[in-house]
Design an enzyme around this catalytic site. Structure first.
Site, short mmCIF file in Angstrom:
data_model
loop_
_atom_site.label_atom_id
_atom_site.label_comp_id
_atom_site.label_asym_id
_atom_site.label_seq_id
_atom_site.Cartn_x
_atom_site.Cartn_y
_atom_site.Cartn_z
N ARG A 41 43.57 43.85 -8.27
CA ARG A 41 42.89 44.30 -9.49
C ARG A 41 42.28 43.14 -10.24
O ARG A 41 42.98 42.19 -10.58
CB ARG A 41 43.88 45.00 -10.43
N SER A 83 43.75 63.15 -13.89
CA SER A 83 42.80 62.10 -14.25
C SER A 83 41.95 61.60 -13.10
O SER A 83 40.84 61.14 -13.32
CB SER A 83 43.53 60.93 -14.89
N HIS A 132 44.30 63.80 -20.81
CA HIS A 132 42.86 63.77 -20.49
C HIS A 132 42.13 65.00 -21.03
O HIS A 132 41.03 65.31 -20.56
CB HIS A 132 42.65 63.62 -18.99
N LYS A 174 42.62 57.85 -25.80
CA LYS A 174 41.47 58.19 -24.96
C LYS A 174 40.43 58.89 -25.84
O LYS A 174 39.70 58.20 -26.56
CB LYS A 174 41.94 59.00 -23.75
N THR A 180 61.84 50.41 -30.77
CA THR A 180 60.60 49.68 -30.64
C THR A 180 59.81 49.75 -31.94
O THR A 180 59.91 50.75 -32.68
CB THR A 180 59.77 50.23 -29.45
N THR A 181 59.07 48.70 -32.23
CA THR A 181 58.32 48.65 -33.50
C THR A 181 57.29 49.77 -33.57
O THR A 181 56.60 50.05 -32.58
CB THR A 181 57.63 47.27 -33.61
N THR A 201 46.50 53.87 -6.84
CA THR A 201 46.16 54.85 -7.88
C THR A 201 45.70 56.16 -7.24
O THR A 201 45.98 57.24 -7.75
CB THR A 201 45.06 54.28 -8.80
N1 PMP Z 1 49.36 60.57 -18.84
C1 PMP Z 1 48.28 60.51 -18.03
C2 PMP Z 1 47.96 61.69 -17.20
C3 PMP Z 1 47.49 59.35 -17.99
O1 PMP Z 1 46.43 59.29 -17.18
C4 PMP Z 1 47.82 58.26 -18.81
C5 PMP Z 1 47.01 56.96 -18.85
N2 PMP Z 1 45.98 56.81 -18.05
C6 PMP Z 1 48.94 58.36 -19.62
C7 PMP Z 1 49.69 59.52 -19.61
C8 PMP Z 1 49.33 57.24 -20.50
O2 PMP Z 1 48.62 57.29 -21.69
P1 PMP Z 1 48.35 55.94 -22.53
O3 PMP Z 1 47.16 55.29 -21.92
O4 PMP Z 1 48.15 56.43 -23.92
O5 PMP Z 1 49.59 55.12 -22.38
#
Ligand code: PMP
Length: 407
Positions: free
Chosen positions: A21, A188, A216, A247, A276-277, A362
């Protein structure tokens, strides 16, 4: 062990496979999306981004930027702590109210990302409900898979979007054990959409909870941007709706929306929420402004659907193969990692068009692709340039074309 040699060898392997990548150094321009400046050594080039998940360009929307500026001026930079220890600001409370209202649920809970919300919420539900079995769609996102894995609950993977397979697997499970069906609305990488109503019917029949990732889809579908479940009138049938603020809403963060009790349960037990903060208040304020704008205005959504249809038509005219799905994601299938990377590099270097190659892991090997995501702020000239560049490179690489009738 020579650790450095080990790291080097694995990275070399990745490069040889064409799966290494490379991050592109981009500077977004305020109000200028999808235009950006790419820095490479001492060179700076103008590029047009065609692969962003800022699907509507809300990351540059004046209302969002003004809300973030306002909160920065009011509150300063960070939240100052975890939600439990001084990090819950009024902006977080307002954002959670906005999200509960968006999905017509009693409550909502904000996390630092969509990834963390899936990991933490699924992990907590699956591990803390005694005997829970999770039924997970085979193409679920890594964040859901990791959350389920972390829970150590029993997991049953059902064939992607296959109601018959889900039914058979639910029927084969112990009827007395608690069950949770985890799936997405818009997937996605292929852009296909789950049969949500059918899944809810099965959940009712088998006494299962439903957990829907609308990452998405939120902001993009439904009369107020509540996602596919809103568009199909199904929000009240889902136990949990999960989404992202990073997104279509253009900022960062994630959330679940569900009943008061379920959110309180996750709030009380999820380590990924507790330890976590909290998000900076400016982020919460920007996200809330974005959600409010997209609830009250349909302009971005309509223009988005129009440009997506236009790009698809133009690809069809050229016979450039793309997955014919019913969503805004246009996967152009190249089917080879090296060619896919070559196409992406050449689009960037010669045409100033940035589309990241999507390779294994991916997507499955042999389905490497360019994932094109048009937005309402791409101009007709941007579309002309994209289509002309793809046409040119498709010929140069002698990639297969699909006859129009087959598309
Ligand atoms: N769920 C799906 C289906 C995703 O595609 C993604 C990120 N690409 C996430 C959750 C994670 O979301 P975020 O980018 O807000 O961490």
């Amino acid at each position: 062990m020579d650790y450095q040699a080990f790291f080097r060898q694995r990275l070399t392997d990745l490069k040889d496979e064409g799966n290494y990548r490379v991050f592109i150094d981009l500077q977004r321009k305020r109000g200028g999306f999808p235009a950006a400046v790419r820095t490479q050594g001492s060179d700076r080039d103008d590029v047009t981004i065609w692969c962003s998940n800022d699907y509507l360009g809300m990351g540059q929307h004046p209302k969002v930027i003004a809300a973030m500026h306002g909160a920065l001026d009011r509150c300063g930079a960070g939240a100052g702590g975890t939600r439990n220890i001084s990090g819950t600001t009024h902006d977080h409370i307002l954002l959670e109210q906005e999200l509960a209202d968006l999905h017509q649920k009693e409550s909502a809970l904000v996390f630092t990302s969509g990834y963390v919300s899936n990991w933490a919420a699924l992990g907590t539900l699956a591990s803390r409900i005694p005997g829970c079995i999770v039924f997970s769609d085979s193409l679920n996102h890594a964040s859901m898979i990791e959350g389920i894995r972390h829970s150590r609950a029993d997991k049953v993977i059902w064939k992607h979007n296959d109601l018959q397979d889900l039914e058979a697997k639910l029927a084969a499970a112990d009827p007395d054990r608690p069950k949770l069906i985890a799936f997405e609305s818009v997937y996605s990488m292929d852009g296909d959409i789950a049969p949500i109503a059918g899944i809810c019917d099965l959940a009712d029949r088998f006494g299962a909870m439903t957990y829907l990732d609308e990452v998405h889809a939120v902001g993009l579908y439904g009369p107020r941007g509540g996602g596919i479940a809103e568009r199909e009138g199904l929000m009240d049938r889902l136990t949990v709706i999960e989404g992202t603020l990073g997104k279509a809403f253009g900022v960062v963060g994630g959330y679940i929306a569900a009943s008061e009790e379920l959110c309180d349960f996750v709030r009380s037990f999820a380590s990924g929420f507790i330890f976590t903060t909290a998000l900076p208040p400016a982020v919460a304020a920007g996200a809330a402004a974005s959600i409010r704008h997209l609830k009250d205005n349909t302009g971005e959504r309509i223009a988005h659907q129009e440009i997506v249809a236009d790009v698809r038509r133009r690809l069809d005219d050229l016979g450039i193969p793309h997955v014919p799905n019913p969503s805004h994601i246009i996967p152009v299938i190249v089917g080879d990692p090296v060619k896919c990377k070559f196409l992406s590099d050449t689009l960037l270097d010669e045409f100033g068009i940035y589309i990241q190659p999507i390779n294994y892991p991916t997507v499955p090997k042999g389905t490497e692709r360019l994932r094109i995501t048009p937005s309402p702020v791409h101009t007709p000239e941007d579309v002309d340039r994209l289509v002309a560049a793809l046409q040119c490179l498709w010929g140069r690489c002698q990639l297969a074309r699909v006859p129009m009738a087959a598309q």
